[in-house]
Scaffold this motif. Structure first.
Motif, PDB file in Angstrom:
ATOM      1  N   VAL A   1      31.493  33.974 -39.276  1.00 40.83           N
ATOM      2  CA  VAL A   1      32.500  32.916 -39.320  1.00 40.83           C
ATOM      3  C   VAL A   1      33.892  33.495 -39.099  1.00 40.83           C
ATOM      4  O   VAL A   1      34.260  34.500 -39.709  1.00 40.83           O
ATOM      5  N   LEU A   2      34.647  32.844 -38.203  1.00 41.78           N
ATOM      6  CA  LEU A   2      36.071  33.129 -38.036  1.00 41.78           C
ATOM      7  C   LEU A   2      36.817  31.920 -38.588  1.00 41.78           C
ATOM      8  O   LEU A   2      36.656  30.802 -38.094  1.00 41.78           O
TER       9      LEU A   2
ATOM     10  N   GLY B   1      35.188  24.000 -35.081  1.00 40.01           N
ATOM     11  CA  GLY B   1      35.757  22.973 -35.954  1.00 40.01           C
ATOM     12  C   GLY B   1      37.269  23.027 -35.819  1.00 40.01           C
ATOM     13  O   GLY B   1      37.882  24.013 -36.219  1.00 40.01           O
ATOM     14  N   THR B   2      37.872  21.998 -35.239  1.00 39.55           N
ATOM     15  CA  THR B   2      39.298  22.092 -34.929  1.00 39.55           C
ATOM     16  C   THR B   2      40.008  20.774 -35.161  1.00 39.55           C
ATOM     17  O   THR B   2      39.413  19.705 -35.001  1.00 39.55           O
ATOM     18  N   GLN B   3      41.273  20.855 -35.549  1.00 44.45           N
ATOM     19  CA  GLN B   3      42.105  19.670 -35.703  1.00 44.45           C
ATOM     20  C   GLN B   3      43.229  19.672 -34.679  1.00 44.45           C
ATOM     21  O   GLN B   3      43.612  18.630 -34.178  1.00 44.45           O
TER      22      GLN B   3
ATOM     23  N   ILE C   1      30.644  30.517 -35.964  1.00 44.50           N
ATOM     24  CA  ILE C   1      31.474  29.362 -36.301  1.00 44.50           C
ATOM     25  C   ILE C   1      32.941  29.773 -36.288  1.00 44.50           C
ATOM     26  O   ILE C   1      33.322  30.769 -36.908  1.00 44.50           O
ATOM     27  N   ILE C   2      33.743  29.014 -35.559  1.00 42.64           N
ATOM     28  CA  ILE C   2      35.194  29.199 -35.550  1.00 42.64           C
ATOM     29  C   ILE C   2      35.787  27.889 -36.045  1.00 42.64           C
ATOM     30  O   ILE C   2      35.665  26.858 -35.373  1.00 42.64           O
TER      31      ILE C   2
ATOM     32  N   ASP D   1      31.897  21.719 -29.549  1.00 46.77           N
ATOM     33  CA  ASP D   1      32.586  21.191 -30.716  1.00 46.77           C
ATOM     34  C   ASP D   1      31.515  20.810 -31.737  1.00 46.77           C
ATOM     35  O   ASP D   1      30.403  20.408 -31.366  1.00 46.77           O
ATOM     36  N   MET D   2      31.854  20.909 -33.008  1.00 43.84           N
ATOM     37  CA  MET D   2      30.835  20.634 -34.028  1.00 43.84           C
ATOM     38  C   MET D   2      30.289  19.218 -33.950  1.00 43.84           C
ATOM     39  O   MET D   2      29.111  18.986 -34.261  1.00 43.84           O
ATOM     40  N   ASP D   3      31.130  18.260 -33.519  1.00 41.54           N
ATOM     41  CA  ASP D   3      30.613  16.892 -33.448  1.00 41.54           C
ATOM     42  C   ASP D   3      29.762  16.649 -32.210  1.00 41.54           C
ATOM     43  O   ASP D   3      29.196  15.571 -32.035  1.00 41.54           O
ATOM     44  N   GLN D   4      29.656  17.654 -31.319  1.00 45.22           N
ATOM     45  CA  GLN D   4      28.738  17.560 -30.180  1.00 45.22           C
ATOM     46  C   GLN D   4      27.373  18.153 -30.514  1.00 45.22           C
ATOM     47  O   GLN D   4      26.440  18.032 -29.727  1.00 45.22           O
ATOM     48  N   PHE D   5      27.286  18.802 -31.651  1.00 39.37           N
ATOM     49  CA  PHE D   5      26.061  19.514 -32.052  1.00 39.37           C
ATOM     50  C   PHE D   5      25.269  18.653 -33.031  1.00 39.37           C
ATOM     51  O   PHE D   5      25.832  18.115 -33.985  1.00 39.37           O
TER      52      PHE D   5
END
Length: 617
Positions: free
Chosen positions: A160-161, A79-81, A124-125, A107-111
């Motif tokens: 989780v990181l 999860g990144t901005q 989860i990072i 990327d989370m939106d690919q999952f």
């Protein structure tokens, strides 16, 4: 090991059937089925060479095969901005692969969120954006896990990181919420969550090691000598040349430093052009350039004077034993402009001050928040110091200066071996003193042509031009939010792209704040820019912003969206981006004849399809 769509070539229906069948088979049936599949999947000659269907599999071979099958598959979700978590995810995945583990990095939106019930080991990072918000690319998974549709995760192990910034009250909030929710759903926490401040490298490395140790303890990984890749680099490797990155920034010479605002403006926006020759950096429109800034020498000198320190005294600045004179360390290494709750708590451990102790009490949460806002280390020292502590103990509680990210305002195709930035100088008064932005005012006041800035490229996969140059694009931004759109238009001009483009730009005054006006009007004349709507809020009795211009063009905006246009939003997250989001929902609702809920789903689907992208701060 259960079959899942993430660890096998089978679809969801097939994995469900296999998982129902396999537990019911006895050993003899499994051996027979193994031989049958090997025979039917090969030619007759291949089958004769590879398997004897009449010969039973030896028990020791079956046991070895069974042990191999029990190896758990690993899924790493990002999860990144801004791209920091992406770099860490790549590094972590490489370390896992060095242990001969099966790793999927997404990327989370690919999952697909519903597939989470099929995951075995989940790592989860994630960063936290703004005041506790999830990154845009994590919203789908975040919302699913916090909904009533979220499944039980009794067979999932996880850790989780979390990345964050202690200057925000909701520090690492997204990571904390993922961690808590996965536990609520029955997941087994394989390793404790680690929360990282802006200086995240060391705690992240500790989390990597801890997770791998747990996997080794559970027999999932072998001990293999590690090789640490430099994954935060966006440079092309050339033999014999250094790799420039966050750990080793490139000294870029300033070629131009121009004030874009006209005389009388309330703002100062600098256009910087930097020389990248020799860096081997590559970047794409939408990426950011990170600057490692230096503190204002006046502020450094004031702190040294107030603490009665010797500026030439040397101190250790990192775990590798590097030493610097105090003045240089306070200038180049330590953050002295930001107060955080964490810093004050550490300071309370060094001094015995009743007023500070009371300020940190839980019941004084709002008072602490008010005190921290707009103050720096000089204020803190004046209010609670000077202290009878060593220089080393004092600097030991300080965090490193965070790098500053700026959206790149140029195309590498149009400007080989250069990068351009649009930097708004931050100046304000608070608590009886004038304040200056660390990096922005360094660029505006203390950086001249011929000087150098320490930089590296930060890729941003979440803000990219469409690969198809015929795709229409709608670009929405205010102030320095124009920067990436300048790079978009330069890139499209170089590519002679046929896709339509529409810019919505806002600022205060037409006469003084129309950034890149000449270039934009030329692109409009040449057809590189198909349409342009502007909003100058201080030129009219009633303030007009970009969201109002969007609503005025609602019918055509919706037509562009329906024809497949990509929408981009860049700028202030707290106000502009929220208002633009609301305007887009209104347009979709009104022009599409949809309910509010349907409009929200429509826009969410656009985001998942990368048709709606934001770079907000």
């Amino acid at each position: 090991m259960q079959f899942a769509t993430t660890n096998s070539p089978f679809n969801e229906e097939q994995t469900d059937l296999l998982n129902q069948l396999l537990p019911t088979l006895n050993e003899s049936q499994k051996y027979w089925l193994s031989g049958y599949l090997a025979y039917s999947g090969a030619s007759v000659s291949e089958a004769a060479a590879t398997v004897d269907v009449e010969a039973p599999v030896r028990p020791e071979e079956a046991q070895a095969s069974s042990q191999q099958a029990e190896t758990r598959d690993i899924t790493v979700l990002i999860g990144t901005q801004t791209g920091n978590c992406e770099s860490l995810g790549k590094e972590f995945s490489e370390k896992l692969k060095q242990q001969d583990l099966s790793v999927t990095l997404l990327d989370m939106d690919q999952f697909k969120p519903k597939n989470i019930k099929n995951v075995e080991d989940l790592f989860i990072i994630t960063s936290t954006h703004g005041e506790g918000d999830p990154p845009d690319n994590s919203l789908g998974l975040y919302d699913f896990l916090h909904s009533r549709r979220a499944p039980k995760l009794d067979n999932v192990r996880y850790s989780v990181l979390a990345l964050g910034d202690t200057s925000y009250e909701q520090f690492c909030q997204t990571g904390k919420e993922f961690d808590h929710r996965l536990a609520e759903l029955g997941g087994e926490r394989l390793h404790e969550r680690v929360d990282c401040d802006v200086d995240y490298e060391e705690p992240a490395a500790s989390w990597f090691s801890g997770v791998i140790a747990e996997l080794q303890k559970n027999g999932a990984a072998e001990t293999v000598p590690e090789k640490t890749p430099d994954t935060d680099s966006a440079a092309v490797e050339t033999p014999g040349q250094p790799i420039y990155s966050k750990k080793n920034p490139f000294k870029a010479e300033i070629l131009e430093n121009i004030n874009l605002n006209g005389r009388g403006s309330n703002k100062e926006t600098r256009h910087l052009e930097l020389n990248l020759e020799g860096s081997n950096f590559v970047y794409e429109p939408g990426d950011s350039l990170a600057i490692a800034p230096e503190n204002d020498p006046e502020l450094v000198n004031q702190l040294i004077e107030d603490m009665n320190w010797d500026p030439a005294e040397t101190i250790t600045v990192n775990k590798e034993g590097g030493v610097l004179p105090l003045r240089e360390a306070l200038t180049k290494t330590y953050d002295i402009t930001t107060l955080t709750k964490s810093l004050l708590q550490k300071a309370a451990g060094l001094i015995d001050d009743e007023k500070l102790t009371n300020l940190l009490l839980p019941e004084n949460k709002e008072e602490l928040k008010t005190y921290i806002e707009g103050r720096d280390l000089v204020d803190f020292v004046k209010d609670f110091g000077p202290w009878n502590v060593s220089v080393g103990d004092f600097t030991g509680i300080l965090r490193k200066i965070p790098v500053r990210l700026y959206s790149i305002a140029s195309s590498l195709e149009a400007n080989p071996e250069e990068v351009h930035l649009t930097v708004g100088a931050v100046r304000y008064d608070a608590h009886g003193r004038s304040r200056k932005g660390v990096c922005s005012v360094q660029c505006a006041e203390r950086s001249s042509i011929g000087d150098h800035l320490s930089v590296f490229v930060q890729p941003n996969k979440s803000f990219k031009l469409p690969e198809d140059h015929t795709t229409p694009i709608i670009m929405i931004g205010a102030g320095t939010g124009i920067a990436p759109y300048r790079s978009f238009l330069e890139e499209r001009e170089e590519a002679e792209a046929e896709g339509k483009s529409w810019l919505f730009f806002g600022d205060q005054h037409f006469m003084t704040d129309f950034l890149y006006q000449t270039e934009l009007q030329r692109w409009r004349t040449d057809g590189v820019l198909t349409k342009m709507n502007v909003a100058f809020s201080r030129d009219t009795a009633e303030k007009i912003y970009v969201q109002h211009r969007l609503l005025e063009e609602a019918k055509e905006i919706y037509s562009w969206i329906e024809s497949g246009a990509n929408i981009y939003v860049c700028g202030d997250k707290q106000y502009m981006a929220k208002d633009v989001h609301e305007a887009l929902l209104t347009i979709i609702e009104k022009e599409g004849g949809k309910s509010r809920e349907e409009a929200e789903t429509y826009l969410a689907d656009m985001r998942k399809a990368k048709q709606y992208q934001r770079d907000v701060y």
